[in-house]
Write a protein that holds these residues in place. Structure first.
Motif, PDB file in Angstrom:
ATOM      1  N   SER A   1      -1.087  12.657  13.299  1.00  0.00           N
ATOM      2  CA  SER A   1      -1.512  13.948  12.746  1.00  0.00           C
ATOM      3  C   SER A   1      -0.834  15.107  13.458  1.00  0.00           C
ATOM      4  CB  SER A   1      -3.036  14.095  12.782  1.00  0.00           C
ATOM      5  OG  SER A   1      -3.504  14.023  14.116  1.00  0.00           O
ATOM      6  N   HIS A   2      -0.075  14.844  14.520  1.00  0.00           N
ATOM      7  CA  HIS A   2       0.733  15.922  15.084  1.00  0.00           C
ATOM      8  C   HIS A   2       1.949  16.117  14.177  1.00  0.00           C
ATOM      9  CE1 HIS A   2       3.126  18.530  17.496  1.00  0.00           C
ATOM     10  NE2 HIS A   2       2.107  18.696  18.318  1.00  0.00           N
ATOM     11  N   PRO A   3       2.195  17.357  13.725  1.00  0.00           N
ATOM     12  CA  PRO A   3       3.260  17.548  12.723  1.00  0.00           C
ATOM     13  C   PRO A   3       4.662  17.215  13.220  1.00  0.00           C
ATOM     14  CG  PRO A   3       2.295  19.662  13.396  1.00  0.00           C
ATOM     15  CD  PRO A   3       1.443  18.584  13.983  1.00  0.00           C
TER      16      PRO A   3
ATOM     17  N   ALA B   1      -2.217   4.895   8.314  1.00  0.00           N
ATOM     18  CA  ALA B   1      -1.311   5.688   7.476  1.00  0.00           C
ATOM     19  C   ALA B   1      -1.896   5.851   6.072  1.00  0.00           C
ATOM     20  CB  ALA B   1       0.063   5.029   7.414  1.00  0.00           C
ATOM     21  N   THR B   2      -3.214   5.715   5.964  1.00  0.00           N
ATOM     22  CA  THR B   2      -3.883   5.907   4.667  1.00  0.00           C
ATOM     23  C   THR B   2      -5.081   6.843   4.861  1.00  0.00           C
ATOM     24  OG1 THR B   2      -5.409   4.055   4.965  1.00  0.00           O
ATOM     25  CG2 THR B   2      -3.301   3.539   3.948  1.00  0.00           C
ATOM     26  N   GLY B   3      -5.548   7.410   3.751  1.00  0.00           N
ATOM     27  CA  GLY B   3      -6.750   8.251   3.801  1.00  0.00           C
ATOM     28  C   GLY B   3      -6.483   9.602   4.429  1.00  0.00           C
ATOM     29  N   ARG B   4      -7.567  10.198   4.959  1.00  0.00           N
ATOM     30  CA  ARG B   4      -7.453  11.545   5.521  1.00  0.00           C
ATOM     31  C   ARG B   4      -6.898  11.518   6.940  1.00  0.00           C
ATOM     32  NH1 ARG B   4     -13.518  12.374   3.583  1.00  0.00           N
ATOM     33  NH2 ARG B   4     -13.260  10.130   3.882  1.00  0.00           N
ATOM     34  N   LEU B   5      -6.097  12.517   7.266  1.00  0.00           N
ATOM     35  CA  LEU B   5      -5.643  12.694   8.650  1.00  0.00           C
ATOM     36  C   LEU B   5      -6.449  13.817   9.283  1.00  0.00           C
ATOM     37  CD1 LEU B   5      -1.718  12.412   8.616  1.00  0.00           C
ATOM     38  CD2 LEU B   5      -3.406  10.704   9.339  1.00  0.00           C
ATOM     39  N   PRO B   6      -6.721  13.719  10.577  1.00  0.00           N
ATOM     40  CA  PRO B   6      -7.502  14.765  11.237  1.00  0.00           C
ATOM     41  C   PRO B   6      -6.783  16.114  11.277  1.00  0.00           C
ATOM     42  CG  PRO B   6      -6.700  13.123  12.824  1.00  0.00           C
ATOM     43  CD  PRO B   6      -6.381  12.595  11.462  1.00  0.00           C
ATOM     44  N   ASP B   7      -7.561  17.194  11.101  1.00  0.00           N
ATOM     45  CA  ASP B   7      -6.999  18.538  11.292  1.00  0.00           C
ATOM     46  C   ASP B   7      -7.174  18.936  12.763  1.00  0.00           C
ATOM     47  OD1 ASP B   7      -9.648  19.212  11.610  1.00  0.00           O
ATOM     48  OD2 ASP B   7      -9.843  20.177   9.651  1.00  0.00           O
ATOM     49  N   GLN B   8      -6.829  20.168  13.080  1.00  0.00           N
ATOM     50  CA  GLN B   8      -6.882  20.615  14.488  1.00  0.00           C
ATOM     51  C   GLN B   8      -8.275  20.451  15.091  1.00  0.00           C
ATOM     52  OE1 GLN B   8      -4.864  21.206  16.769  1.00  0.00           O
ATOM     53  NE2 GLN B   8      -3.017  21.198  15.514  1.00  0.00           N
ATOM     54  N   ALA B   9      -9.280  20.836  14.322  1.00  0.00           N
ATOM     55  CA  ALA B   9     -10.650  20.781  14.857  1.00  0.00           C
ATOM     56  C   ALA B   9     -11.049  19.330  15.132  1.00  0.00           C
ATOM     57  CB  ALA B   9     -11.613  21.419  13.860  1.00  0.00           C
ATOM     58  N   VAL B  10     -10.691  18.448  14.230  1.00  0.00           N
ATOM     59  CA  VAL B  10     -11.039  17.030  14.427  1.00  0.00           C
ATOM     60  C   VAL B  10     -10.232  16.450  15.592  1.00  0.00           C
ATOM     61  CG1 VAL B  10     -11.088  14.747  13.333  1.00  0.00           C
ATOM     62  CG2 VAL B  10     -11.668  16.779  12.006  1.00  0.00           C
TER      63      VAL B  10
ATOM     64  N   ARG C   1       0.825  -1.208   0.000  1.00  0.00           N
ATOM     65  CA  ARG C   1       0.000   0.000   0.000  1.00  0.00           C
ATOM     66  C   ARG C   1       0.858   1.256   0.000  1.00  0.00           C
ATOM     67  NH1 ARG C   1      -4.518  -0.227   4.607  1.00  0.00           N
ATOM     68  NH2 ARG C   1      -3.157  -1.723   5.575  1.00  0.00           N
ATOM     69  N   ALA C   2       0.409   2.292  -0.682  1.00  0.00           N
ATOM     70  CA  ALA C   2       1.094   3.584  -0.584  1.00  0.00           C
ATOM     71  C   ALA C   2       0.652   4.224   0.723  1.00  0.00           C
ATOM     72  CB  ALA C   2       0.714   4.457  -1.765  1.00  0.00           C
ATOM     73  N   LEU C   3       1.588   4.451   1.595  1.00  0.00           N
ATOM     74  CA  LEU C   3       1.257   4.998   2.909  1.00  0.00           C
ATOM     75  C   LEU C   3       1.639   6.472   2.991  1.00  0.00           C
ATOM     76  CD1 LEU C   3       2.525   2.102   5.226  1.00  0.00           C
ATOM     77  CD2 LEU C   3       0.253   2.427   4.239  1.00  0.00           C
ATOM     78  N   ILE C   4       0.993   7.171   3.899  1.00  0.00           N
ATOM     79  CA  ILE C   4       1.387   8.551   4.196  1.00  0.00           C
ATOM     80  C   ILE C   4       2.786   8.509   4.796  1.00  0.00           C
ATOM     81  CG2 ILE C   4       0.870  10.571   5.627  1.00  0.00           C
ATOM     82  CD1 ILE C   4      -2.089   9.514   5.644  1.00  0.00           C
TER      83      ILE C   4
ATOM     84  N   VAL D   1       4.358   6.801   8.173  1.00  0.00           N
ATOM     85  CA  VAL D   1       4.108   7.364   9.510  1.00  0.00           C
ATOM     86  C   VAL D   1       3.707   6.322  10.554  1.00  0.00           C
ATOM     87  CG1 VAL D   1       3.584   9.700   8.736  1.00  0.00           C
ATOM     88  CG2 VAL D   1       1.730   8.000   8.914  1.00  0.00           C
ATOM     89  N   VAL D   2       3.422   5.103  10.134  1.00  0.00           N
ATOM     90  CA  VAL D   2       3.160   4.035  11.109  1.00  0.00           C
ATOM     91  C   VAL D   2       4.166   2.898  10.878  1.00  0.00           C
ATOM     92  CG1 VAL D   2       1.507   2.350  12.020  1.00  0.00           C
ATOM     93  CG2 VAL D   2       0.697   4.598  11.267  1.00  0.00           C
TER      94      VAL D   2
END
Ligand SMILES: NC(=O)c1ccc[n+]([C@@H]2O[C@H](COP(=O)([O-])OP(=O)(O)OC[C@H]3O[C@@H](n4cnc5c(N)ncnc54)[C@H](OP(=O)(O)O)[C@@H]3O)[C@@H](O)[C@H]2O)c1
Length: 314
Positions: free
Chosen positions: A270-272, A294-303, A32-35, A48-49
């Motif tokens: 999701s912490h930079p 490590a796939t799909g969307r990562l949460p932003d600050q609000a999430v 899989r292509a991972l983040i 990232v994982v």
């Protein structure tokens, strides 16, 4: 060992397209292509994982279940992961994993992160010859000319042991060096070392219910260009106990979160400042689950805030 039926169900849940040949964990188009995230100051990116190896992984290795350990390591690589965090003090984990990695050729696909410490935690002193022997043992087990990362475990005699690691880095035998701790009483000392020493990485405990790192250590890591391995992303058993009997919130699916493991890991990565989270597991199906974070969307600050509130409400 996983059955074919379990494998199909897990891959479907994790969004993996299946390979033609049965019994393998490969996605149809390979790993899989991972983040990924860059190691600060380099052009090298890491998924990232990754995978840790104390706790249940080390129990598996200690039981002599080499087939089980091999399945976990292979799942990591087949799912696109690379970072494997281990230590000479994790029972048989490092030795068993290294021999499997060497014998199967996985050693060339893994980012091998081990540690050195012959001084115990905190105040003891390290015999340089014993520390060197421990490092050489890691090389012997893995059978590689260079190891990706060696860190001083639990800040044990940092002047002696980090001094030794600097020599190894200079000689090209270790690519990156660092220090680790998961003891709150050592966080102040960790900050001092991060300011004074030329570290590539730190390894620290960070989880949705343990966020003290966000206050001083993560900003310092970002300022100083130090990579972060996030340890204990589940608090070992702490978060599992917390969510036992609770379903994921409905909105988790909007953020490509399909399990509690992915919920906890997506929060962490999701912490930079976090380069890689290294959850430990003894089960290939949990590797598949965890690498799904490590796939799909990562949460932003609000999430991220919403995730914290949800966990605190349980
Ligand atoms: N000072 C240091 O250098 C230091 C200190 C602590 C940790 N670390 C590193 O960080 C790694 C991670 O920390 P940790 O092992 O303490 O704790 P952890 O990763 O927070 O938790 C591991 C536990 O979670 C379970 N688990 C894993 N994935 C799961 C999933 N998808 N679903 C359900 N359960 C799951 C595992 O059991 P199963 O086997 O059943 O999956 C295991 O009991 C360590 O292994 C080590 O490599 C380093």
């Amino acid at each position: 060992m996983m059955t074919r039926r379990e494998y199909l169900r897990l891959c479907a849940a994790a969004g993996v397209a299946l390979a033609a040949h049965p019994g393998r964990l490969l996605a149809a188009d390979g790993p899989r292509a991972l983040i990924t995230r860059m190691i600060p100051g380099t052009s090298e990116a890491l998924p990232v994982v990754g995978l840790g190896s104390s706790a249940s992984f080390s129990r598996l290795a200690g039981q002599g279940d080499t087939a089980g350990v091999r399945e976990v390591l292979e799942a990591l690589v087949e799912q696109g992961g690379t970072v494997f965090d281990t230590a000479p003090s994790y029972g048989a984990a490092e030795e068993v994993a290294a021999k499997i990695a060497r014998d199967t050729g996985l050693k060339d696909k893994l980012f091998w992160a081990t540690k050195v410490n012959v001084a115990g935690r905190g105040g003891g002193s390290a015999d340089p010859a014993a520390a060197r022997a421990q490092i050489e043992q890691s090389f012997d087990w893995l059978g590689k000319q260079a190891i990706d990362l060696i860190q001083v475990h639990n800040l044990g005699d940092v002047p002696t042991q980090l001094g030794l690691l600097k020599e190894y880095r200079k000689a090209g035998r270790v690519r990156y060096i660092g220090v680790t701790t998961t003891f709150p009483g050592q966080y102040g000392e960790l900050e001092r070392i991060m300011r004074d020493e030329p570290l590539d990485f730190i390894g620290v405990d960070y989880a949705i219910d343990h966020r003290v790192m966000e206050e001083r250590i993560f900003p310092l890591a970002e300022d100083r260009g130090i990579g972060v391995l996030a340890y204990q992303p589940f608090g070992r058993t702490r978060l599992w106990q917390k969510v036992e009997g609770h379903a994921l919130p409905d909105w988790a699916a909007e953020h490509d979160i399909a399990s509690w493991g992915q919920f906890f890991l997506k929060f962490v990565v999701s912490h930079p400042a976090v380069t890689v989270a290294t959850p430990a597991t003894s089960r290939a199906r949990h590797v598949i689950d965890n690498l799904g974070a490590a796939t799909g969307r990562l949460p932003d600050q609000a999430v991220r805030r919403r995730m914290i509130e949800y966990i605190e409400s349980l």
